[in-house]
Design an enzyme around this catalytic site. Sequence first.
Site, PDB file in Angstrom:
ATOM      1  N   GLN A 196     -33.091  65.894 -22.257  1.00 46.60           N
ATOM      2  CA  GLN A 196     -33.905  66.808 -21.672  1.00 46.60           C
ATOM      3  C   GLN A 196     -33.385  67.477 -20.529  1.00 46.60           C
ATOM      4  OE1 GLN A 196     -38.168  66.439 -21.333  1.00 46.60           O
ATOM      5  NE2 GLN A 196     -37.842  65.003 -22.930  1.00 46.60           N
ATOM      6  N   THR A 245     -24.050  65.307 -25.272  1.00 47.40           N
ATOM      7  CA  THR A 245     -24.403  63.927 -25.007  1.00 47.40           C
ATOM      8  C   THR A 245     -25.002  63.354 -26.255  1.00 47.40           C
ATOM      9  OG1 THR A 245     -25.358  62.572 -23.388  1.00 47.40           O
ATOM     10  CG2 THR A 245     -26.432  64.189 -24.089  1.00 47.40           C
ATOM     11  N   LYS A 254     -33.189  61.639 -14.045  1.00 46.06           N
ATOM     12  CA  LYS A 254     -32.095  61.861 -14.788  1.00 46.06           C
ATOM     13  C   LYS A 254     -31.543  63.357 -14.356  1.00 46.06           C
ATOM     14  CE  LYS A 254     -32.317  58.263 -17.618  1.00 46.06           C
ATOM     15  NZ  LYS A 254     -31.577  57.348 -18.538  1.00 46.06           N
ATOM     16  N   SER A 297     -39.197  56.229 -12.066  1.00 46.51           N
ATOM     17  CA  SER A 297     -38.232  56.732 -12.681  1.00 46.51           C
ATOM     18  C   SER A 297     -38.478  58.077 -13.318  1.00 46.51           C
ATOM     19  CB  SER A 297     -37.363  55.844 -13.647  1.00 46.51           C
ATOM     20  OG  SER A 297     -38.332  55.519 -14.461  1.00 46.51           O
ATOM     21  N   GLY A 301     -29.440  51.932 -18.907  1.00 46.44           N
ATOM     22  CA  GLY A 301     -28.183  51.980 -18.936  1.00 46.44           C
ATOM     23  C   GLY A 301     -27.431  51.597 -17.772  1.00 46.44           C
ATOM     24  N   SER A 315     -32.071  60.447 -26.830  1.00 43.09           N
ATOM     25  CA  SER A 315     -33.240  60.914 -27.566  1.00 43.09           C
ATOM     26  C   SER A 315     -34.185  60.929 -26.441  1.00 43.09           C
ATOM     27  CB  SER A 315     -33.536  60.127 -28.756  1.00 43.09           C
ATOM     28  OG  SER A 315     -33.817  58.583 -28.494  1.00 43.09           O
ATOM     29  N   LYS A 330     -52.793  57.405  -8.737  1.00 45.11           N
ATOM     30  CA  LYS A 330     -53.417  58.363  -9.628  1.00 45.11           C
ATOM     31  C   LYS A 330     -52.059  59.331 -10.028  1.00 45.11           C
ATOM     32  CE  LYS A 330     -57.449  57.378  -7.792  1.00 45.11           C
ATOM     33  NZ  LYS A 330     -58.406  56.827  -8.828  1.00 45.11           N
ATOM     34  N   ALA A 343     -35.607  43.008 -23.354  1.00 50.27           N
ATOM     35  CA  ALA A 343     -34.507  43.835 -23.237  1.00 50.27           C
ATOM     36  C   ALA A 343     -33.786  43.411 -22.016  1.00 50.27           C
ATOM     37  CB  ALA A 343     -34.506  45.111 -23.515  1.00 50.27           C
TER      38      ALA A 343
END
Lengths: 312, 312
Positions: free
Chosen positions: A80, A72, A50, A301, A177, A75, A270, A205
């Site tokens: 971050q 924005t 992100k 990700s 998203g 959570s 690992k 989902a």
Amino acid sequence: MNKEFLIQVHNRVKPYIHKTPVLSSQLINEITGCSVFFKCENFQKMGAFKMRGAANAILNLSEVDRKKGVVTHSSGNFAQALSLAANKIGIEAYIVMPENAPQVKKNAVKGYKGHIIESESTATAREQMAEKVKKETGATFIHPSNNDDVIHGQGTAAIELLDEHPELDYIFTPVGGGGLIAGTALAAKYFSNNCKVVGGEPKNADDAYRSLKAGKIQLNNNGATTIADGLRTFLGDRNFPIIKEHVNSIIRVEEHEIIEAMKLIWERMKIVIEPSSAVAFAALIKDKEDYKNKSVGIIISGGNVDVTNLPF
Amino acid sequence: MNKEFLIQVHNRVKPYIHKTPVLSSQLINEITGCSVFFKCENFQKMGAFKMRGAANAILNLSEVDRKKGVVTHSSGNFAQALSLAANKIGIEAYIVMPENAPQVKKNAVKGYKGHIIESESTATAREQMAEKVKKETGATFIHPSNNDDVIHGQGTAAIELLDEHPELDYIFTPVGGGGLIAGTALAAKYFSNNCKVVGGEPKNADDAYRSLKAGKIQLNNNGATTIADGLRTFLGDRNFPIIKEHVNSIIRVEEHEIIEAMKLIWERMKIVIEPSSAVAFAALIKDKEDYKNKSVGIIISGGNVDVTNLPF
């Protein structure tokens, strides 16, 4: 949109991101029956891809707009990412977070000097609060996934992956998203010969899967729960058209398949990855017969997970 | 011994090992006050640096000796390393393991096609059994750490690290049987200007620290327990002289310091490391004032850990 445009995006964000390594494992290849290349965005700054989209969105603002900051609602990792990117670029970030967000996530945002504004946890309440902050500060609203600059920024992970492995037949990403998979699809279109993009999504989902089937954006039930909690969000009008046109398919996986894939990556690669990252790999394992002897990239990700509270 | 000799060792093992990546983190640098470069041997084949020494030892055998196989006693990473290296080179490996060794470790050896011979768990029983296997099969005994070829092979991790980061002032390694730190010390001598080598050792198994102080090899108590269980072994006559001459110092760390360092690496570096690997980093954190603004390499020795049973 063309290749040159995406190269410019990449060059713009480069000073603010890591070029993350690509890892592979003979044993994973034996298990899947194909050649798998993991693009390790868990090693990205703040621990997730992100950072790429957040940096691109801020860098595309005018000098005047930058001075007023960005806002924005998130959570998760985007909270971050926007905080850190804003901090590095020298502007303010306002982050609307649900008041019941875990303290560890609030602390992470504070650590990157983001300003937290609490709201009730409903989607409407978060959006209203973001709107209020925007009005009061003049900050530009940056959506975590449904924003062109964010989408293009997220695509730079796939650009790097295809640069190292131009032979890839497929790239798998998780679908939340829709920013990552849309950006990846654009990168595959302009930086490969015929590399196809596949999404992995939790069955619990599966809004993106249903959206593609219905031809219009579908939501998840309010009560949808999945261990891959970052993927409960839904698509938007900026990324859905790209996904509809350029994504090959979306594979849905069960919760136990996500956990097994996550454990396998921890044990064999690992590396520390979050459950959402395991969804794309779980999708490959589930349908591995369809990818026999192919070259498959997987975008890991992120790695933001509570190591003291694991599902295995 | 000279630089050319070690380059030959490196070239010999290269086809059998990964060139592992070097990772760094701004946050880790802030915490330690120096520039830290982690050489990630947890990404090595079979998950630990031991693959390097095992491969070198086997490759140095004559064709005649190779045909008769190799034997060692180990229940840890070297058992897996020798099995895998032998398998790749196409010879037999006989592994003497205590009958009470965890099933997961036995399975790992079997997975790499090593032949397990069980013995009682005392040092004497294991050595006698290895001797017996040697007599019956003609296999060559390869000690996990007190063998020149093994020592030289282990040094190749530091050669790669210094090649990427010639500016290093120090390299930290954990100290168990002494193979890694001795090999690293030789690499530092021949491949750097004045890079010093520092060992990290659990206070609960501080035989190397005491050995250096006494000027002769000291053992651990039979009952010595540490979470870094791979480091309870002691030095030998092949590696101790190298350590005595070329190692700068050994820093001892408490159990809780090992666990905290391990957790920090998992959380911040997003990599899976075993407790023994955290010992070197714990040593740096403990004495960080002595390394302010220095460039410090740390050899992350391995990542073979039960992810379902963590100390945090």
